[in-house]
Design a protein around this motif. Structure first.
Motif, PDB file in Angstrom:
ATOM      1  N   ASP A 113       0.876  -1.180  -0.044  1.00 55.02           N
ATOM      2  CA  ASP A 113       0.111   0.089   0.018  1.00 55.02           C
ATOM      3  C   ASP A 113       1.035   1.123   0.163  1.00 55.02           C
ATOM      4  O   ASP A 113       1.912   1.097  -0.776  1.00 55.02           O
ATOM      5  CB  ASP A 113      -1.053  -0.178   1.238  1.00 55.02           C
ATOM      6  CG  ASP A 113      -0.180  -0.218   2.429  1.00 55.02           C
ATOM      7  OD1 ASP A 113       0.896   0.240   2.780  1.00 55.02           O
ATOM      8  OD2 ASP A 113      -0.736  -0.947   3.417  1.00 55.02           O
ATOM      9  N   TRP A 136      -4.807   1.178  -0.282  1.00 49.28           N
ATOM     10  CA  TRP A 136      -5.295  -0.123  -0.636  1.00 49.28           C
ATOM     11  C   TRP A 136      -5.489  -0.856   0.739  1.00 49.28           C
ATOM     12  O   TRP A 136      -4.631  -1.048   1.709  1.00 49.28           O
ATOM     13  CB  TRP A 136      -4.258  -0.795  -1.506  1.00 49.28           C
ATOM     14  CG  TRP A 136      -4.569  -0.521  -2.946  1.00 49.28           C
ATOM     15  CD1 TRP A 136      -5.432   0.519  -3.553  1.00 49.28           C
ATOM     16  CD2 TRP A 136      -3.643  -1.091  -4.042  1.00 49.28           C
ATOM     17  NE1 TRP A 136      -5.311   0.373  -4.716  1.00 49.28           N
ATOM     18  CE2 TRP A 136      -4.231  -0.272  -5.230  1.00 49.28           C
ATOM     19  CE3 TRP A 136      -2.764  -1.949  -4.103  1.00 49.28           C
ATOM     20  CZ2 TRP A 136      -3.816  -0.816  -6.564  1.00 49.28           C
ATOM     21  CZ3 TRP A 136      -2.541  -2.083  -5.446  1.00 49.28           C
ATOM     22  CH2 TRP A 136      -2.602  -1.671  -6.457  1.00 49.28           C
ATOM     23  N   THR A 137      -6.444  -1.659   0.760  1.00 46.08           N
ATOM     24  CA  THR A 137      -6.679  -2.802   1.921  1.00 46.08           C
ATOM     25  C   THR A 137      -6.127  -4.070   1.254  1.00 46.08           C
ATOM     26  O   THR A 137      -5.777  -4.141   0.211  1.00 46.08           O
ATOM     27  CB  THR A 137      -8.095  -2.992   2.037  1.00 46.08           C
ATOM     28  OG1 THR A 137      -8.807  -3.377   0.897  1.00 46.08           O
ATOM     29  CG2 THR A 137      -8.810  -1.502   2.640  1.00 46.08           C
ATOM     30  N   THR A 138      -6.316  -5.248   1.967  1.00 42.98           N
ATOM     31  CA  THR A 138      -5.844  -6.302   1.488  1.00 42.98           C
ATOM     32  C   THR A 138      -6.752  -6.791   0.354  1.00 42.98           C
ATOM     33  O   THR A 138      -6.318  -7.337  -0.528  1.00 42.98           O
ATOM     34  CB  THR A 138      -6.267  -7.619   2.458  1.00 42.98           C
ATOM     35  OG1 THR A 138      -7.381  -7.280   3.458  1.00 42.98           O
ATOM     36  CG2 THR A 138      -5.193  -7.318   3.732  1.00 42.98           C
ATOM     37  N   SER A 192      -8.250  -4.666  -1.785  1.00 47.67           N
ATOM     38  CA  SER A 192      -8.052  -3.858  -2.891  1.00 47.67           C
ATOM     39  C   SER A 192      -6.774  -4.539  -3.734  1.00 47.67           C
ATOM     40  O   SER A 192      -6.434  -4.576  -4.949  1.00 47.67           O
ATOM     41  CB  SER A 192      -7.247  -2.656  -2.550  1.00 47.67           C
ATOM     42  OG  SER A 192      -8.442  -2.012  -1.580  1.00 47.67           O
ATOM     43  N   ASN A 212      -4.797  -0.161   6.346  1.00 51.14           N
ATOM     44  CA  ASN A 212      -5.983   0.563   5.619  1.00 51.14           C
ATOM     45  C   ASN A 212      -7.176  -0.512   6.077  1.00 51.14           C
ATOM     46  O   ASN A 212      -8.198   0.220   6.204  1.00 51.14           O
ATOM     47  CB  ASN A 212      -5.891   0.458   4.409  1.00 51.14           C
ATOM     48  CG  ASN A 212      -5.000   1.856   3.728  1.00 51.14           C
ATOM     49  OD1 ASN A 212      -5.121   3.090   4.300  1.00 51.14           O
ATOM     50  ND2 ASN A 212      -4.197   1.523   3.007  1.00 51.14           N
ATOM     51  N   ASN A 213      -6.889  -1.809   6.405  1.00 51.46           N
ATOM     52  CA  ASN A 213      -7.911  -2.474   6.847  1.00 51.46           C
ATOM     53  C   ASN A 213      -8.340  -2.013   8.430  1.00 51.46           C
ATOM     54  O   ASN A 213      -9.517  -1.757   8.653  1.00 51.46           O
ATOM     55  CB  ASN A 213      -7.506  -3.811   7.118  1.00 51.46           C
ATOM     56  CG  ASN A 213      -7.551  -4.461   5.770  1.00 51.46           C
ATOM     57  OD1 ASN A 213      -6.566  -4.134   4.847  1.00 51.46           O
ATOM     58  ND2 ASN A 213      -8.523  -5.494   5.436  1.00 51.46           N
ATOM     59  N   GLN A 214      -7.342  -1.628   8.963  1.00 51.17           N
ATOM     60  CA  GLN A 214      -7.364  -1.158  10.633  1.00 51.17           C
ATOM     61  C   GLN A 214      -8.067   0.460  10.253  1.00 51.17           C
ATOM     62  O   GLN A 214      -9.056   0.735  11.098  1.00 51.17           O
ATOM     63  CB  GLN A 214      -6.068  -1.253  11.169  1.00 51.17           C
ATOM     64  CG  GLN A 214      -6.093  -0.647  12.492  1.00 51.17           C
ATOM     65  CD  GLN A 214      -6.087   0.765  12.856  1.00 51.17           C
ATOM     66  OE1 GLN A 214      -5.351   1.341  11.849  1.00 51.17           O
ATOM     67  NE2 GLN A 214      -6.445   1.413  13.843  1.00 51.17           N
ATOM     68  N   GLN A 241      -9.895   1.522   8.091  1.00 47.83           N
ATOM     69  CA  GLN A 241     -11.389   1.710   7.890  1.00 47.83           C
ATOM     70  C   GLN A 241     -12.278   0.841   8.705  1.00 47.83           C
ATOM     71  O   GLN A 241     -13.248   0.603   8.621  1.00 47.83           O
ATOM     72  CB  GLN A 241     -11.477   1.122   6.167  1.00 47.83           C
ATOM     73  CG  GLN A 241     -10.690   2.137   5.276  1.00 47.83           C
ATOM     74  CD  GLN A 241     -10.624   1.442   4.143  1.00 47.83           C
ATOM     75  OE1 GLN A 241     -11.513   0.765   3.597  1.00 47.83           O
ATOM     76  NE2 GLN A 241      -9.681   1.664   3.115  1.00 47.83           N
ATOM     77  N   ARG A 267     -12.233  -2.250   9.103  1.00 46.67           N
ATOM     78  CA  ARG A 267     -12.686  -3.436   8.446  1.00 46.67           C
ATOM     79  C   ARG A 267     -12.881  -4.547   9.248  1.00 46.67           C
ATOM     80  O   ARG A 267     -11.969  -4.639  10.374  1.00 46.67           O
ATOM     81  CB  ARG A 267     -11.948  -3.597   7.309  1.00 46.67           C
ATOM     82  CG  ARG A 267     -11.701  -2.591   6.077  1.00 46.67           C
ATOM     83  CD  ARG A 267     -13.291  -2.535   5.485  1.00 46.67           C
ATOM     84  NE  ARG A 267     -13.420  -3.533   4.219  1.00 46.67           N
ATOM     85  CZ  ARG A 267     -13.194  -3.416   2.959  1.00 46.67           C
ATOM     86  NH1 ARG A 267     -12.614  -2.301   2.845  1.00 46.67           N
ATOM     87  NH2 ARG A 267     -13.383  -4.380   2.537  1.00 46.67           N
ATOM     88  N   PHE A 304      -9.520  -9.370   7.393  1.00 46.21           N
ATOM     89  CA  PHE A 304      -8.177  -9.319   7.171  1.00 46.21           C
ATOM     90  C   PHE A 304      -7.321 -10.685   7.248  1.00 46.21           C
ATOM     91  O   PHE A 304      -6.338 -10.862   6.619  1.00 46.21           O
ATOM     92  CB  PHE A 304      -7.547  -8.237   8.158  1.00 46.21           C
ATOM     93  CG  PHE A 304      -6.037  -8.238   8.245  1.00 46.21           C
ATOM     94  CD1 PHE A 304      -5.279  -7.559   7.234  1.00 46.21           C
ATOM     95  CD2 PHE A 304      -5.427  -8.950   9.289  1.00 46.21           C
ATOM     96  CE1 PHE A 304      -4.048  -7.888   7.206  1.00 46.21           C
ATOM     97  CE2 PHE A 304      -4.069  -8.957   9.277  1.00 46.21           C
ATOM     98  CZ  PHE A 304      -3.190  -8.378   8.238  1.00 46.21           C
TER      99      PHE A 304
END
Length: 248
Positions: free
Chosen positions: A60, A100-102, A104, A127-129, A131, A133, A138
């Protein structure tokens, strides 16, 4: 301050760029100005090509080096230092973008469909964290990305994972520092455990980000992402591990 050899090929690997842009534009969440330039240059020695190791960095904004010039980004610093003393690392290709997340990254890899590489790195999850999510999401997607990385490298012996730095020590995340630290510790602990199961190196740079914090020279101009100097400290820790991987 320069960190790269002039004889290196740097690619931000986004094939079928129009299709990819349409597919992942909605996935951006932070600064949409992630760099996507190509800077090809073939390594030569007396006019003859040099045998080289191809390297693909997946991630990312921390992999793309948001906010700093290409030579200062950690995959390029790593390649330059290895090329100067060990083996020529060329090309250095990157599939990464700010926000980007995982998920993405999985979608981007599916679109790019990269060929095999001699060395693959993975740094993903912030970005997972950010956002909020699902952590379970994850976990599933990180496992998938780890397996994809092994597939691209054609062996787990040429894959390494880098931990998520702690952005809670920056001005951007300072108001929620404790929560960010606790959650990122959980993300990193899970990744380390999964890597241990497959004997894949997990390189912890989180403590470096915390030690440097927002001190002089630690951050890019956006006061969020690492500076080239901080990435150099990361590479100091990453380098010995990668040396063992490529020299085995």
């Amino acid at each position: 301050m320069g960190y790269c050899s002039g004889n290196m090929k740097y690619n931000i690997l986004i094939k079928n760029s129009f299709l990819l842009s349409l597919s992942i534009l909605f996935l951006w969440t932070c600064n949409p100005n992630g760099d996507m330039e190509l800077e090809p240059n073939l390594p030569m020695n007396g006019g003859m090509p040099i045998d080289s190791i191809s390297y693909l960095a997946l991630g990312d904004s921390y992999t793309i080096g948001q906010g700093i010039a290409p030579p200062g980004r950690w995959p390029y610093q790593l390649g330059a230092r290895l090329s100067n003393s060990e083996r020529i690392i060329d090309p250095i290709d990157i599939i990464a973008r700010t926000g980007w997340t995982t998920n993405s990254l999985i979608q981007a890899i599916d679109i790019v469909n990269p060929a095999s590489y001699d060395l693959v790195s993975l740094l993903i999850g912030v970005n997972n964290q950010f956002q909020n999510r699902s952590f379970e999401e994850f976990q599933l997607e990180f496992d998938s990305l780890l397996n994809v990385s092994i597939s691209i490298a054609q062996t787990k012996e040429r894959v390494f994972v880098v931990s998520i730095p702690d952005y809670g020590v920056t001005p951007f995340g300072g108001s929620n520092r404790d929560k960010i630290a606790m959650e990122l510790d959980a993300y990193n602990a899970f990744m380390e455990e999964q890597c241990l199961k497959q004997s894949i190196p997990f390189i912890n740079i989180t403590d470096i980000s915390r030690a440097l914090g927002d001190g002089p020279g630690a951050l890019a101009p956006d006061d969020l992402h690492p500076s080239a100097d901080q990435y150099k400290a990361w590479v100091d820790r990453i380098l010995p591990v990668v040396r063992e991987l490529i020299n085995d």
